[in-house]
Design a protein around this motif. Sequence first.
Motif, mmCIF file in Angstrom:
data_model
loop_
_atom_site.group_PDB
_atom_site.id
_atom_site.type_symbol
_atom_site.label_atom_id
_atom_site.label_comp_id
_atom_site.label_asym_id
_atom_site.label_seq_id
_atom_site.Cartn_x
_atom_site.Cartn_y
_atom_site.Cartn_z
ATOM 1 N N HIS A 78 0.831 -1.205 0.000
ATOM 2 C CA HIS A 78 0.000 0.000 0.000
ATOM 3 C C HIS A 78 0.869 1.261 0.000
ATOM 4 C CE1 HIS A 78 -3.263 2.725 0.952
ATOM 5 N NE2 HIS A 78 -2.505 3.229 1.921
ATOM 6 N N PHE A 79 0.462 2.246 -0.813
ATOM 7 C CA PHE A 79 1.110 3.558 -0.736
ATOM 8 C C PHE A 79 0.030 4.617 -0.906
ATOM 9 C CE2 PHE A 79 1.206 2.184 -5.123
ATOM 10 C CZ PHE A 79 0.805 3.315 -5.845
ATOM 11 N N SER A 80 0.241 5.781 -0.280
ATOM 12 C CA SER A 80 -0.798 6.812 -0.200
ATOM 13 C C SER A 80 -0.633 7.919 -1.220
ATOM 14 C CB SER A 80 -0.810 7.428 1.212
ATOM 15 O OG SER A 80 0.466 8.002 1.495
ATOM 16 N N GLY A 81 0.478 7.974 -1.930
ATOM 17 C CA GLY A 81 0.654 9.034 -2.919
ATOM 18 C C GLY A 81 2.102 9.437 -3.072
ATOM 19 N N ASN A 82 2.348 10.313 -4.051
ATOM 20 C CA ASN A 82 3.701 10.789 -4.306
ATOM 21 C C ASN A 82 3.610 12.245 -4.738
ATOM 22 O OD1 ASN A 82 6.234 11.411 -5.646
ATOM 23 N ND2 ASN A 82 6.668 9.219 -5.568
#
Length: 334
Positions: A80-84
């Motif tokens: 999971h990643f929330s953004g960049n």
Amino acid sequence: MRHILINLFLIIILSVLVYMGLDAVGLLPVGASAQAETIDWLFNIELIAIAFLFSLIVVPTAYSLVVFRRKKGEEGEGEHFSGNTKLEIIWTAIPLLAVVVLAYMGAWSLGDALRVDPQAMVVEVTAFQWAWKFDYPDYGITTNELYLPVDKQVELKMESPDVIHSFWVPEFRIKQDVVPGQVNILRLTPIELGAYTVRCSELCGISHSYMNAPVVVVTEEDFQAWVEQKKAEIPDTVGPDANRGELIVEQNGCFACHSVDGSIIVGPSWSGLYGSDVELADGTVVTADDAFLKESIMDPNAKIVAGYPANAMPSYSLSDEEIADIIEFIKTLQ
């Protein structure tokens, strides 16, 4: 990083292939005007951008479906990643910059296409249902074919007496609406000898698809010879003249609606018309004499012939002498 480099390589390869494919198809006809050169230059840049953006979407999508698909035996969710934030700034800034650059290039292309030559030859264009008429005021001739000398800018002063039309020669690229009640200007510089066709690109009525006229680009010497030929064709007689009437009819596009062999087009045929009995829409019968024909030309809706709709024929601004010539021509069609 390995995946990014592979994607970049595939994007470049696919972009080149897509562009080459689109270019090989031949999306545009030959460019025959100076204005076409700058328009085609901008079109080519946009074609490159289209090929790149297509590849930028297709390659990562296809690559991800193949490389990052769930393997047999794998369980659970992906990482999971929330953004960049950096990536979001980049994909906002780059398209914004691209839009500004393309807007500047479009403005430059438009300015180049509209560049004025003070020595341009003037041609007055009349678009009407459903034909074209071209007046050369510097030479005193009128035709239904547009003859132009190569490598010389022409200023087309265009107007319409009835509905909106649009002047378009695909090989010249540019086009311009012809609007009732105003004169619109279109400038073009032919650079390729040859025969082309001006088309109406604005739906203008029942015979819109037939509203074409020849466009011929010739050398300066051939253009001058054509002018002299057209001047010599103008009858120089006193009183009503059938030959002069036929020329007026041709110049005003009357043959687009009225046949001379008895066939029915948009309006009644002129074959055997003069002196015949004509049934009107209200049931009355009149004789097609000089008075009836003159009234039908000046006020087409005054007496509607049975079997034909009202408002199909525009009114014409013709002199009494020109109308007399047309009637004299119709008399010969017995």
